[in-house]
Design a protein around this motif. Structure first.
Motif, short mmCIF file in Angstrom:
data_model
loop_
_atom_site.label_atom_id
_atom_site.label_comp_id
_atom_site.label_asym_id
_atom_site.label_seq_id
_atom_site.Cartn_x
_atom_site.Cartn_y
_atom_site.Cartn_z
N SER A 70 10.03 -21.75 -37.22
CA SER A 70 10.51 -20.81 -38.73
C SER A 70 8.69 -20.85 -39.08
CB SER A 70 11.88 -20.99 -39.50
OG SER A 70 12.72 -20.62 -39.12
N LEU A 71 8.48 -19.80 -39.51
CA LEU A 71 7.83 -19.74 -40.30
C LEU A 71 7.32 -20.40 -41.87
CD1 LEU A 71 5.15 -16.57 -38.83
CD2 LEU A 71 5.20 -19.27 -37.45
N PRO A 72 6.86 -20.99 -42.21
CA PRO A 72 6.44 -21.36 -43.51
C PRO A 72 6.51 -20.30 -44.98
CG PRO A 72 4.68 -23.00 -42.11
CD PRO A 72 5.15 -21.87 -41.61
N ASP A 73 6.99 -20.35 -45.85
CA ASP A 73 7.06 -19.38 -46.41
C ASP A 73 6.40 -19.65 -47.62
OD1 ASP A 73 9.37 -17.78 -48.44
OD2 ASP A 73 8.74 -18.46 -49.64
N VAL A 74 5.79 -18.10 -48.65
CA VAL A 74 4.49 -18.10 -49.41
C VAL A 74 4.65 -18.87 -50.47
CG1 VAL A 74 6.19 -16.53 -51.30
CG2 VAL A 74 3.38 -16.80 -51.18
N ILE A 101 11.66 -17.17 -30.48
CA ILE A 101 12.75 -17.02 -31.63
C ILE A 101 12.59 -17.02 -32.65
CG2 ILE A 101 14.61 -16.30 -32.15
CD1 ILE A 101 15.37 -17.55 -28.50
N PHE A 102 12.43 -15.69 -33.20
CA PHE A 102 12.26 -16.40 -34.83
C PHE A 102 12.95 -16.59 -36.22
CE2 PHE A 102 8.08 -14.85 -33.24
CZ PHE A 102 6.89 -15.78 -33.07
N TYR A 103 13.63 -17.32 -37.35
CA TYR A 103 14.27 -17.29 -38.01
C TYR A 103 13.79 -17.28 -38.95
CZ TYR A 103 18.59 -19.20 -40.05
OH TYR A 103 19.70 -19.35 -41.30
N GLN A 104 13.76 -16.34 -39.74
CA GLN A 104 13.00 -16.48 -40.84
C GLN A 104 14.18 -15.66 -42.07
OE1 GLN A 104 9.53 -17.34 -39.21
NE2 GLN A 104 10.23 -17.27 -41.60
N THR A 105 14.01 -16.32 -43.23
CA THR A 105 15.08 -15.67 -44.69
C THR A 105 13.70 -14.61 -45.73
OG1 THR A 105 16.13 -17.56 -43.85
CG2 THR A 105 16.51 -16.59 -46.69
N GLY A 155 10.97 -9.94 -41.59
CA GLY A 155 11.53 -9.60 -40.11
C GLY A 155 10.32 -8.72 -39.73
N TYR A 156 10.58 -7.49 -41.00
CA TYR A 156 8.89 -6.43 -40.84
C TYR A 156 7.75 -7.90 -40.10
CZ TYR A 156 5.51 -3.41 -42.33
OH TYR A 156 4.31 -3.07 -41.86
N LEU A 157 7.94 -8.59 -41.28
CA LEU A 157 5.64 -8.91 -41.06
C LEU A 157 6.37 -9.57 -39.84
CD1 LEU A 157 5.76 -11.32 -44.58
CD2 LEU A 157 4.19 -8.63 -43.37
N HIS A 162 17.35 -13.44 -40.95
CA HIS A 162 16.70 -12.79 -40.04
C HIS A 162 16.40 -13.81 -38.50
CE1 HIS A 162 16.05 -9.41 -42.19
NE2 HIS A 162 15.15 -10.20 -42.74
N MET A 163 17.19 -12.78 -37.06
CA MET A 163 16.90 -14.05 -35.93
C MET A 163 16.55 -12.97 -35.46
SD MET A 163 18.50 -17.28 -34.35
CE MET A 163 19.70 -16.67 -33.86
N LEU A 164 14.77 -13.10 -34.21
CA LEU A 164 14.18 -12.53 -33.82
C LEU A 164 13.72 -12.46 -32.16
CD1 LEU A 164 12.99 -11.10 -37.45
CD2 LEU A 164 13.53 -9.10 -35.64
#
Length: 234
Positions: free
Chosen positions: A42-46, A79-83, A95-97, A132-134
């Protein structure tokens, strides 16, 4: 390897784990392709980059995602898990990014799951009730006869507010176990190490990278167990 519920999770040997306290991008840039590995992260949030504008953070986010995908071999997956978050009254669609980064990295989308963080119908503010989980890969393609649910009704227990839920971790790690030949899971932004612990519980080796010394310490010792039905627990 014995499947959970078909002979007991206790028969599954636990995988090995390494956690390094380092900057994830520097760590990744210093390595060649991570042969035998897949990535879950999961990449860090802004909100974790107060010195960056939203536009600058989006560029950082895309560059980091491209870097992660570039280090995964063709026969592995990322696999990326992002909110998503709301910023200045507008949604930031992570998810778009991630998909934009995948296009640049030459990876194809294998699946995009919606993971419920709150029960359907719940009103939330600032962060949506889902994540999102992609899953992306350059070489893996999924047999349509082996499809898995597109919606996970419960993300599962978390160890901290930004953590990935146990059920989501299990779904991601099981996909790697069942659909790739890779047997090491790398999480370059591992936080408390939930992904690493679930991977180990399934018999996969795991490598984590975490900038915070406090979180890296927790990631080295977190344990997850699977009961005889395969359900995870901290």
């Amino acid at each position: 390897m014995t499947e959970s519920g078909a002979g007991g999770a206790s028969e599954r040997p636990e995988g090995q784990r390494t956690v390094e306290c380092a900057d994830a991008r520097v760590w990744l840039e210093g390595r060649q392709v991570l042969e035998g590995c897949s990535a879950i992260t999961s990449l860090p949030d802004v909100s974790e980059f107060p010195e960056l504008s939203l536009a600058e953070w989006k560029q950082w986010f895309i560059r980091a995602a491209v870097l992660v995908m570039s280090k995964v071999p063709a026969q592995g997956v990322a696999i990326f898990y992002q909110t998503d978050v709301k910023k200045d009254g507008a949604w930031v669609d992570k998810g778009y990014l991630i998909s934009k980064a995948a296009e640049e990295a030459g990876c194809e989308l294998l699946w995009h799951k919606v993971v419920c963080r709150r029960p359907p119908g719940t009103v939330t503010f600032g962060r949506p009730a889902y994540s999102h989980m992609l899953c992306f890969s350059r070489g893996i393609r999924v047999d349509l006869g082996k499809a898995t649910p597109d919606v996970l009704p419960d993300a599962g227990e978390v160890t901290w507010t930004r953590g990935m839920g146990l059920h989501a971790c299990l779904a991601a790690c099981r996909f790697i176990l069942e659909h790739t030949a890779t047997r090491t899971v790398v999480d370059p932004f591992c936080g408390h190490g939930t992904v690493l612990a679930v991977a180990n519980a399934l018999g996969l080796d795991a490598v984590g990278v975490e900038l915070s010394r406090k979180r890296a310490k927790k990631a080295r010792v977190l344990r997850v167990t699977l009961d005889r039905t395969g359900a995870p627990a901290l």
